[in-house]
Structures are given as structure tokens and as C-alpha cells.
Design a protein around this motif. Sequence first.
Motif, PDB file in Angstrom:
ATOM      1  N   ALA A 278     -12.826  13.286  -2.831  1.00 21.07           N
ATOM      2  CA  ALA A 278     -12.861  13.015  -1.392  1.00 21.07           C
ATOM      3  C   ALA A 278     -13.451  11.645  -1.100  1.00 21.07           C
ATOM      4  N   ALA A 279     -14.408  11.204  -1.916  1.00 21.30           N
ATOM      5  CA  ALA A 279     -15.032   9.899  -1.701  1.00 21.30           C
ATOM      6  C   ALA A 279     -14.031   8.760  -1.826  1.00 21.30           C
ATOM      7  N   GLN A 280     -12.925   8.990  -2.560  1.00 21.49           N
ATOM      8  CA  GLN A 280     -11.905   7.948  -2.686  1.00 21.49           C
ATOM      9  C   GLN A 280     -11.084   7.795  -1.404  1.00 21.49           C
ATOM     10  N   ALA A 281     -11.118   8.813  -0.560  1.00 21.28           N
ATOM     11  CA  ALA A 281     -10.247   8.842   0.605  1.00 21.28           C
ATOM     12  C   ALA A 281     -10.931   8.398   1.889  1.00 21.28           C
ATOM     13  N   VAL A 282     -12.175   7.960   1.804  1.00 16.88           N
ATOM     14  CA  VAL A 282     -12.882   7.522   3.002  1.00 16.88           C
ATOM     15  C   VAL A 282     -13.180   6.026   2.891  1.00 16.88           C
ATOM     16  N   PRO A 283     -13.356   5.346   4.017  1.00 19.20           N
ATOM     17  CA  PRO A 283     -13.707   3.922   3.953  1.00 19.20           C
ATOM     18  C   PRO A 283     -15.160   3.749   3.542  1.00 19.20           C
ATOM     19  N   GLY A 284     -15.538   2.492   3.283  1.00 20.29           N
ATOM     20  CA  GLY A 284     -16.934   2.199   2.991  1.00 20.29           C
ATOM     21  C   GLY A 284     -17.283   2.379   1.532  1.00 20.29           C
ATOM     22  N   PRO A 285     -18.577   2.317   1.195  1.00 23.09           N
ATOM     23  CA  PRO A 285     -19.010   2.311  -0.198  1.00 23.09           C
ATOM     24  C   PRO A 285     -18.889   3.666  -0.870  1.00 23.09           C
ATOM     25  N   LEU A 286     -18.490   3.660  -2.148  1.00 26.26           N
ATOM     26  CA  LEU A 286     -18.357   4.887  -2.916  1.00 26.26           C
ATOM     27  C   LEU A 286     -19.707   5.567  -3.137  1.00 26.26           C
ATOM     28  N   PHE A 287     -20.800   4.805  -3.054  1.00 30.73           N
ATOM     29  CA  PHE A 287     -22.125   5.376  -3.275  1.00 30.73           C
ATOM     30  C   PHE A 287     -22.494   6.421  -2.225  1.00 30.73           C
ATOM     31  N   THR A 288     -21.774   6.490  -1.118  1.00 31.33           N
ATOM     32  CA  THR A 288     -22.059   7.545  -0.146  1.00 31.33           C
ATOM     33  C   THR A 288     -21.680   8.917  -0.685  1.00 31.33           C
ATOM     34  N   PHE A 289     -21.036   8.976  -1.847  1.00 34.14           N
ATOM     35  CA  PHE A 289     -20.870  10.225  -2.581  1.00 34.14           C
ATOM     36  C   PHE A 289     -22.214  10.926  -2.751  1.00 34.14           C
ATOM     37  N   ALA A 290     -23.293  10.145  -2.800  1.00 36.01           N
ATOM     38  CA  ALA A 290     -24.630  10.725  -2.897  1.00 36.01           C
ATOM     39  C   ALA A 290     -24.916  11.650  -1.718  1.00 36.01           C
ATOM     40  N   GLY A 291     -24.435  11.315  -0.536  1.00 36.29           N
ATOM     41  CA  GLY A 291     -24.645  12.177   0.621  1.00 36.29           C
ATOM     42  C   GLY A 291     -24.002  13.536   0.437  1.00 36.29           C
ATOM     43  N   PHE A 292     -22.795  13.545  -0.126  1.00 37.18           N
ATOM     44  CA  PHE A 292     -22.132  14.820  -0.429  1.00 37.18           C
ATOM     45  C   PHE A 292     -22.968  15.636  -1.402  1.00 37.18           C
ATOM     46  N   LEU A 293     -23.441  14.989  -2.476  1.00 37.08           N
ATOM     47  CA  LEU A 293     -24.199  15.717  -3.486  1.00 37.08           C
ATOM     48  C   LEU A 293     -25.528  16.229  -2.927  1.00 37.08           C
ATOM     49  N   GLY A 294     -26.229  15.393  -2.164  1.00 42.55           N
ATOM     50  CA  GLY A 294     -27.494  15.825  -1.589  1.00 42.55           C
ATOM     51  C   GLY A 294     -27.337  17.011  -0.659  1.00 42.55           C
ATOM     52  N   ALA A 295     -26.237  17.028   0.094  1.00 40.52           N
ATOM     53  CA  ALA A 295     -25.986  18.150   0.999  1.00 40.52           C
ATOM     54  C   ALA A 295     -25.536  19.400   0.258  1.00 40.52           C
ATOM     55  N   SER A 296     -25.062  19.240  -0.996  1.00 39.16           N
ATOM     56  CA  SER A 296     -24.475  20.357  -1.737  1.00 39.16           C
ATOM     57  C   SER A 296     -25.422  20.974  -2.758  1.00 39.16           C
ATOM     58  N   THR A 297     -26.645  20.457  -2.896  1.00 43.07           N
ATOM     59  CA  THR A 297     -27.547  20.983  -3.918  1.00 43.07           C
ATOM     60  C   THR A 297     -27.839  22.457  -3.675  1.00 43.07           C
ATOM     61  N   THR A 298     -28.008  23.184  -4.778  1.00 43.55           N
ATOM     62  CA  THR A 298     -28.251  24.626  -4.689  1.00 43.55           C
ATOM     63  C   THR A 298     -29.729  24.979  -4.700  1.00 43.55           C
ATOM     64  N   THR A 299     -30.577  24.035  -5.101  1.00 41.98           N
ATOM     65  CA  THR A 299     -32.026  24.253  -5.083  1.00 41.98           C
ATOM     66  C   THR A 299     -32.703  23.048  -4.453  1.00 41.98           C
ATOM     67  N   GLY A 300     -33.932  23.235  -3.954  1.00 38.67           N
ATOM     68  CA  GLY A 300     -34.646  22.142  -3.326  1.00 38.67           C
ATOM     69  C   GLY A 300     -34.050  21.815  -1.973  1.00 38.67           C
ATOM     70  N   PRO A 301     -34.293  20.600  -1.491  1.00 38.40           N
ATOM     71  CA  PRO A 301     -33.751  20.210  -0.181  1.00 38.40           C
ATOM     72  C   PRO A 301     -32.235  20.181  -0.218  1.00 38.40           C
ATOM     73  N   THR A 302     -31.602  20.685   0.804  1.00 36.95           N
ATOM     74  CA  THR A 302     -30.154  20.716   0.865  1.00 36.95           C
ATOM     75  C   THR A 302     -29.732  20.380   2.288  1.00 36.95           C
ATOM     76  N   GLY A 303     -28.461  20.441   2.569  1.00 38.96           N
ATOM     77  CA  GLY A 303     -27.977  20.140   3.906  1.00 38.96           C
ATOM     78  C   GLY A 303     -28.274  18.713   4.311  1.00 38.96           C
ATOM     79  N   LEU A 304     -28.596  18.520   5.577  1.00 35.59           N
ATOM     80  CA  LEU A 304     -28.835  17.171   6.087  1.00 35.59           C
ATOM     81  C   LEU A 304     -30.059  16.528   5.444  1.00 35.59           C
ATOM     82  N   LEU A 305     -31.098  17.308   5.157  1.00 35.52           N
ATOM     83  CA  LEU A 305     -32.285  16.741   4.522  1.00 35.52           C
ATOM     84  C   LEU A 305     -31.948  16.236   3.122  1.00 35.52           C
ATOM     85  N   GLY A 306     -31.252  17.048   2.341  1.00 36.33           N
ATOM     86  CA  GLY A 306     -30.865  16.614   1.006  1.00 36.33           C
ATOM     87  C   GLY A 306     -29.967  15.392   1.044  1.00 36.33           C
TER      88      GLY A 306
END
Length: 404
Positions: A278-306
Motif C-alpha cells: 500500500a505504501a507504494q500507492a500513496v504519494p510522499g515518502p516511503l518511510f511513512t510505512f512506519a505509521g502503518f506499522l506503528g498503528a498495527s502493532t499487537t503489543t505496546g502502544p498501538t493505533g494513533l499513539l503507536g
Amino acid sequence: MSTRERDPSLPLPPGTVREVFGAFLLLGLTSFGGPVAHLGYFREAFVERRRWLTDAAYADVVALCQFLPGPASSQVGMALGLQRAGLPGLIAAWVGFTLPSAVLLVAFAFGVAALGDAAGTGWIAGLKAAAVAVVAHAVIAMARTLAPDARRAGLAAAGAVVVLLAPHPGVQVAVIVAGALAGLALMRGPAAPDAGTLGVHVSRPVAVGALALFAVLLAGLPIAAAVTGNGAVALAETFYRAGSLVFGGGHVVLPLLEADMVPTSLVDRDAFLAGYGAAQAVPGPLFTFAGFLGASTTTGPTGLLGAGIALLAIFLPAALLTVGVLPFWDRLRQAPKARAALAGVNAVVVGILGAALYDPVFTAGITSAATMALAVAVFAAQRVFSLPAWAAVLGAGLVGWVFL
């Protein structure tokens, strides 16, 4: 006739934070195509149209950001914002350029979570197959540029072998260090020709402070995570380390983050690859993939905080290094040893990305003859017909949704 029109080499008067934010927000909404394309958009917007700086100064900014680890296009944007409106301008440039893709990918993370079993959906399978083609395309392009001769190709191959046999984040860091040492030993070359100065002024105390903070966080966050056992600190450490060690563009962040997050079950492997597609299909920097991963974590902070922690942590090293190295760049880029070490690092990151192409990208993305056929079709569309990555990925997702 204005002074700027009489002599384009003269800098413009300082700009405003609002001006910088608006310019980069527009680019963040429209800059498809990856970091190389982003640099072309930047040149058209800030050299040709707005005339914030000259071609020579822009080339020097690009050279600096290719020398440093981190997301090159985002660092160029940070440097331009710094030049135009100081440190607040740097922040405004980063927020404007990053915000659109970060919002889209975090929203995608919530969508994947709402769907439940990501592996069972056809459109996810399509995105994972497209990721195989996109990464293969990146490996070939980077190999041609960064490993064009026997020595560098050998370093790339050695790096791939080591990482395949020992897939651990610490091993990847050791391979990068070994690449720098091998570059020093094997590829001593002439100094770069003089191309002028950057025209970006940062006081030496501020620069030294930025470099010191970069080093303190890189060394201190792992200790803090181990001592406190705090999930937020551990998440910040993972993404800060990735942002500090990635050479060669956004695709190379894939193996570093995968090795940290998938084996530890912080993120499901299928969701990881779907987000990368999905990160390939959006404009801007590929490093925003980190936002997807932070929101998807199963332990610790997740969602918008992650997502917020991950995004800040992965981009912070780029900002600190941009501020810290600017006053010393004119001297550093002339040093043959620095250039030789960078050549070695660039060669081994080709190998690291090549290893990631096999595992996890190919092993998880190609699960049937149909997904293999789709990956081949996406690869051909990019190589033969020059189809942009974002269009290829969206098409693959649609095909997967209908047929897989």
C-alpha cells in the motif's frame, strides 16, 4: 527588474513557516513515484518555479542527503525548509510532505485490522504480489547504480549471503559497518569536484548539539528500552535505529523493520507486506510505512499513539543529521575516505535488499501460480511500459480483489 531577476545566484529574503508548509503540503499530496521522482518535483518547485535556490545549491543539498542515512527526499525537503525559514521551516517542510501519506497509511492500518484475517482477502494477496515486483525493480535499479563493478557487486553478494544465513537486525548492522570498512580498504577514490556551498547556515553549536543528540539517542534508547521494559520506548528504539541505519532509500528500510517486527510478532507478516504494498500507492515518502506499522502493532502502544511514535522516531535521525552535518559538508564531501566508505555501504545495502526480496517478500508474497503470474505482470508493466509503482500496485490490488 528585481535584484533576484538581475542575479539569480543571490538568495531570496527569508520566507515564512506558512509558505514552506503550503509548498510541501502540495508536494506531499501529488509526489508519486518514489525518491528519485520526488527530487525532480522539488527541483521544479523550488529551483525553477519559486527560485528559492540555484541549481548548483540544490545539487549540493541532494549530494548531502544521499551521503547521509535516512530518507533522501525527506532530508532534501528538510534542508530546503531549513534554508527558507530556519528550524521551524525544517519542521514545516517535514510535516507538509509527510502528512498526506501518513494519514492514508494509518487509515489503511485501521482498515486491515477491521477486516480481520488479512491473509484471506484477495486484495491483500494482490498487494503482496505487487510488493515482490516493486522490490525486484528496486534491487535491479540500485544494483546498476551502486554495485556496477566487480568489487561492489562482490560486496553486495557477500552482504546478501550473510543476511540470508543470519537474518537478525544486529547482523544487518554489522554488514553495514563491514561494508564501510571494505570500502575504505578497497575503493579509495579521488575527492569530489567542488560544486560550491550549500547556502544553508546553521551555527556550529547547534550543529554539534544535533549530532550529539543523534548519538545519545542511538546509544541510549536500547538501554532505556531494556531497563524500563516500556513498550513505547521499545517501539521508539526500533524505528529510531532503522531511521539511523538506512542507506539507499526507502526500500532498504523494509528488511530492517521486518527483522525487528515480524519475528517478534509485533506485526503479522501478511499485514506487514500488505502495508508495504500500500505504501507504494500513496504519494510522499516511503518511510511513512512506519505509521502503518506503528498503528498495527499487537503489543505496546498501538493505533494513533503507536503511529505517532513510529513516525517521529524514524524521521528524527534524518532531521538531526541534516542539521548537524550541514556546516561540515563542504569539507567532508571532498574527503576520498568518506566517499570510499559510502561506496562500500551502498554496495552492501543492495545485498541486504536482495536478501529481503527473497525473505520475507517472495516467500510470503508468492503463494500460488496466480500470485506469481501477477507479480511477473506487475514487474513487466514497470520495466517494459514504465508504469508508475503506485498505478501498478493499485492495479494488482484490484486484480487480487476480483480474481484471487
